[in-house]
Design a protein around this motif. Structure first.
Motif, PDB file in Angstrom:
ATOM      1  N   UNK A 190      34.563  26.920  44.304  1.00  0.00           N
ATOM      2  CA  UNK A 190      35.603  25.979  43.921  1.00  0.00           C
ATOM      3  C   UNK A 190      36.227  25.341  45.157  1.00  0.00           C
ATOM      4  N   UNK A 191      36.912  24.229  44.940  1.00  0.00           N
ATOM      5  CA  UNK A 191      37.472  23.463  46.056  1.00  0.00           C
ATOM      6  C   UNK A 191      38.700  24.127  46.664  1.00  0.00           C
ATOM      7  N   UNK A 192      39.340  25.017  45.939  1.00  0.00           N
ATOM      8  CA  UNK A 192      40.484  25.744  46.473  1.00  0.00           C
ATOM      9  C   UNK A 192      40.406  27.181  45.980  1.00  0.00           C
ATOM     10  N   UNK A 193      41.162  28.098  46.579  1.00  0.00           N
ATOM     11  CA  UNK A 193      41.064  29.505  46.180  1.00  0.00           C
ATOM     12  C   UNK A 193      41.442  29.716  44.714  1.00  0.00           C
ATOM     13  N   UNK A 194      40.596  30.436  44.013  1.00  0.00           N
ATOM     14  CA  UNK A 194      40.867  30.815  42.629  1.00  0.00           C
ATOM     15  C   UNK A 194      40.860  32.334  42.534  1.00  0.00           C
ATOM     16  N   UNK A 195      42.004  32.896  42.128  1.00  0.00           N
ATOM     17  CA  UNK A 195      42.105  34.325  41.884  1.00  0.00           C
ATOM     18  C   UNK A 195      42.082  34.561  40.378  1.00  0.00           C
ATOM     19  N   UNK A 196      41.688  35.758  39.988  1.00  0.00           N
ATOM     20  CA  UNK A 196      41.654  36.130  38.577  1.00  0.00           C
ATOM     21  C   UNK A 196      42.563  37.334  38.370  1.00  0.00           C
ATOM     22  N   UNK A 197      43.537  37.198  37.458  1.00  0.00           N
ATOM     23  CA  UNK A 197      44.327  38.366  37.089  1.00  0.00           C
ATOM     24  C   UNK A 197      43.605  39.055  35.938  1.00  0.00           C
ATOM     25  N   UNK A 198      43.122  40.257  36.218  1.00  0.00           N
ATOM     26  CA  UNK A 198      42.386  41.024  35.218  1.00  0.00           C
ATOM     27  C   UNK A 198      43.375  41.730  34.300  1.00  0.00           C
ATOM     28  N   UNK A 199      42.851  42.352  33.269  1.00  0.00           N
ATOM     29  CA  UNK A 199      43.690  43.095  32.343  1.00  0.00           C
ATOM     30  C   UNK A 199      44.125  44.429  32.948  1.00  0.00           C
ATOM     31  N   UNK A 200      45.063  45.096  32.269  1.00  0.00           N
ATOM     32  CA  UNK A 200      45.648  46.345  32.772  1.00  0.00           C
ATOM     33  C   UNK A 200      44.568  47.332  33.194  1.00  0.00           C
TER      34      UNK A 200
ATOM     35  N   UNK B 148      30.673  33.604  43.116  1.00  0.00           N
ATOM     36  CA  UNK B 148      30.963  32.793  44.308  1.00  0.00           C
ATOM     37  C   UNK B 148      32.279  32.028  44.246  1.00  0.00           C
ATOM     38  N   UNK B 149      32.794  31.767  43.047  1.00  0.00           N
ATOM     39  CA  UNK B 149      34.048  31.040  42.937  1.00  0.00           C
ATOM     40  C   UNK B 149      35.279  31.918  42.891  1.00  0.00           C
ATOM     41  N   UNK B 150      35.098  33.228  42.907  1.00  0.00           N
ATOM     42  CA  UNK B 150      36.227  34.157  42.852  1.00  0.00           C
ATOM     43  C   UNK B 150      36.722  34.448  44.255  1.00  0.00           C
ATOM     44  N   UNK B 151      37.911  33.942  44.579  1.00  0.00           N
ATOM     45  CA  UNK B 151      38.489  34.194  45.906  1.00  0.00           C
ATOM     46  C   UNK B 151      39.211  35.530  45.964  1.00  0.00           C
ATOM     47  N   UNK B 152      39.660  36.033  44.817  1.00  0.00           N
ATOM     48  CA  UNK B 152      40.379  37.294  44.820  1.00  0.00           C
ATOM     49  C   UNK B 152      40.678  37.771  43.422  1.00  0.00           C
ATOM     50  N   UNK B 153      41.129  39.006  43.331  1.00  0.00           N
ATOM     51  CA  UNK B 153      41.496  39.626  42.066  1.00  0.00           C
ATOM     52  C   UNK B 153      42.958  40.041  42.105  1.00  0.00           C
ATOM     53  N   UNK B 154      43.697  39.692  41.067  1.00  0.00           N
ATOM     54  CA  UNK B 154      45.094  40.111  40.929  1.00  0.00           C
ATOM     55  C   UNK B 154      45.124  41.309  39.995  1.00  0.00           C
ATOM     56  N   UNK B 155      45.697  42.398  40.479  1.00  0.00           N
ATOM     57  CA  UNK B 155      45.693  43.651  39.734  1.00  0.00           C
ATOM     58  C   UNK B 155      47.077  43.881  39.129  1.00  0.00           C
ATOM     59  N   UNK B 156      47.207  43.847  37.803  1.00  0.00           N
ATOM     60  CA  UNK B 156      48.524  43.980  37.183  1.00  0.00           C
ATOM     61  C   UNK B 156      48.994  45.424  37.094  1.00  0.00           C
ATOM     62  N   UNK B 157      50.329  45.585  37.118  1.00  0.00           N
ATOM     63  CA  UNK B 157      50.965  46.867  36.801  1.00  0.00           C
ATOM     64  C   UNK B 157      50.434  48.032  37.630  1.00  0.00           C
TER      65      UNK B 157
ATOM     66  N   UNK C 257      31.051  45.254  51.175  1.00  0.00           N
ATOM     67  CA  UNK C 257      32.266  44.450  51.125  1.00  0.00           C
ATOM     68  C   UNK C 257      32.928  44.511  49.764  1.00  0.00           C
ATOM     69  N   UNK C 258      34.098  43.950  49.671  1.00  0.00           N
ATOM     70  CA  UNK C 258      34.838  43.938  48.413  1.00  0.00           C
ATOM     71  C   UNK C 258      35.641  42.648  48.346  1.00  0.00           C
ATOM     72  N   UNK C 259      35.893  42.138  47.142  1.00  0.00           N
ATOM     73  CA  UNK C 259      36.696  40.916  47.033  1.00  0.00           C
ATOM     74  C   UNK C 259      38.138  41.181  47.456  1.00  0.00           C
ATOM     75  N   UNK C 260      38.833  40.135  47.822  1.00  0.00           N
ATOM     76  CA  UNK C 260      40.243  40.242  48.177  1.00  0.00           C
ATOM     77  C   UNK C 260      41.027  40.709  46.959  1.00  0.00           C
ATOM     78  N   UNK C 261      41.880  41.706  47.168  1.00  0.00           N
ATOM     79  CA  UNK C 261      42.697  42.244  46.089  1.00  0.00           C
ATOM     80  C   UNK C 261      44.169  41.950  46.351  1.00  0.00           C
ATOM     81  N   UNK C 262      44.923  41.793  45.265  1.00  0.00           N
ATOM     82  CA  UNK C 262      46.369  41.574  45.342  1.00  0.00           C
ATOM     83  C   UNK C 262      47.011  42.414  44.253  1.00  0.00           C
ATOM     84  N   UNK C 263      47.925  43.303  44.633  1.00  0.00           N
ATOM     85  CA  UNK C 263      48.547  44.220  43.677  1.00  0.00           C
ATOM     86  C   UNK C 263      49.884  43.686  43.193  1.00  0.00           C
ATOM     87  N   UNK C 264      50.092  43.717  41.885  1.00  0.00           N
ATOM     88  CA  UNK C 264      51.355  43.327  41.271  1.00  0.00           C
ATOM     89  C   UNK C 264      52.125  44.592  40.902  1.00  0.00           C
ATOM     90  N   UNK C 265      53.346  44.709  41.415  1.00  0.00           N
ATOM     91  CA  UNK C 265      54.191  45.868  41.154  1.00  0.00           C
ATOM     92  C   UNK C 265      55.169  45.469  40.053  1.00  0.00           C
TER      93      UNK C 265
END
Length: 277
Positions: A59-69, A86-95, A115-123
């Motif tokens: 994708x032309x800009x970063x696309x993250x996906x927030x997965x389910x719980x 290839x279009x997944x820039x990162x994963x948002x991890x809920x809760x 390697x592993x995709x970029x992760x982002x944790x939601x508190x």
């Protein structure tokens, strides 16, 4: 701290691919395709397949996906479907509530070639907030943490917005202590209240946040204006960096302000952010 960190993150429901396509052109620095809260239970499978189809190409800009719980039955299928695309820039991890959850996702999501995709944790709970630093340092693949304020507000029984200020400062401190970029603010839920959004962004910036998630494109310019430096801030930063270029170490400016290495670094960050305009 890196100035390449997005200032605007636009959430969009994964079961509406036509809206996702518009979001990619809306002017956000990054888009978050949501498979969790924004998608009804009977639309989860469609959201996953539609998102996987979109992200099968870069994708032309970063696309993250927030997965389910992470502890629920859907997260595993989400990770299998989108983590290695290839279009997944990162994963948002809920809760997220523990470092073990981050490690487990990093191991599951890692492609076969390493390697592993970029992760982002939601508190989003008191427990997650208590473990903020442990979560922030859980795995090299984790690049950011932030609050999910709606769930956190409910968990804490907070009624006034100021009741979340300690939690906000806690997540900023945990992120910086872990060497991560300053967190982005949680979403402002009223898309018509742009004045309230601007005031909230100003408060967030004062607390140490950098940027904000949005749920509607009209919120994006308000967030960007709030987090980009003002003309006065740029002028002061230029004065500091100019003085530092000719005099190493601590120094005093003509108006009596004391300047040391930390102040100079802050001024350089201001100028770097200003170049994003």
């Amino acid at each position: 701290m890196t100035v390449h960190t997005p200032l605007t993150w636009l959430y969009v429901p994964g079961d509406r691919p036509e809206v996702v396509a518009k979001a990619l052109l809306a002017g956000a620095d990054a888009v978050i395709v949501d498979l969790e809260d924004a998608v009804a239970p009977d639309r989860k499978e469609y959201a996953r397949s539609a998102t996987a189809e979109l992200l099968s190409a870069p994708q032309a800009l970063p696309v993250h996906v927030r997965v389910n719980a992470l502890e629920g039955p859907l997260a595993e299928a989400d990770l299998r479907a989108v983590a290695a695309l290839p279009g997944t820039a990162g994963l948002r991890l809920p809760k997220v509530t523990s470092r073990a959850e981050v490690i487990r996702v990093a191991d599951r999501a890692a492609p076969a070639d390493g390697g592993a995709p970029v992760l982002h944790a939601l508190l989003e709970s008191a427990l997650g907030l208590e473990h903020a630093f442990a979560i922030a340092t859980a795995h090299p693949a984790l690049h950011g943490i932030s609050l999910g304020e709606a769930d956190l507000r409910a968990d804490l029984g907070v009624r006034a917005d100021a009741g979340l200020d300690w939690a906000r400062s806690r997540v900023v401190v945990a992120a910086r202590a872990a060497g991560l970029a300053p967190p982005a603010q949680s979403v402002h839920p009223d898309i018509r209240d742009l004045d309230g959004l601007a005031a909230s962004c100003a408060r967030g910036r004062a607390l140490g946040f950098l940027g904000r998630a949005a749920i509607h494109p009209r919120q994006l310019p308000v967030i960007e204006r709030a987090y980009l430096p003002t003309a006065e801030e740029i002028e002061k930063a230029e004065e500091i960096t100019k003085a530092a270029a000719t005099d190493e170490g601590a120094l005093a400016l003509a108006d009596g302000r004391f300047v040391d290495k930390a102040v100079v670094e802050g001024a350089r960050l201001v100028l770097a952010l200003a170049r994003r305009r």
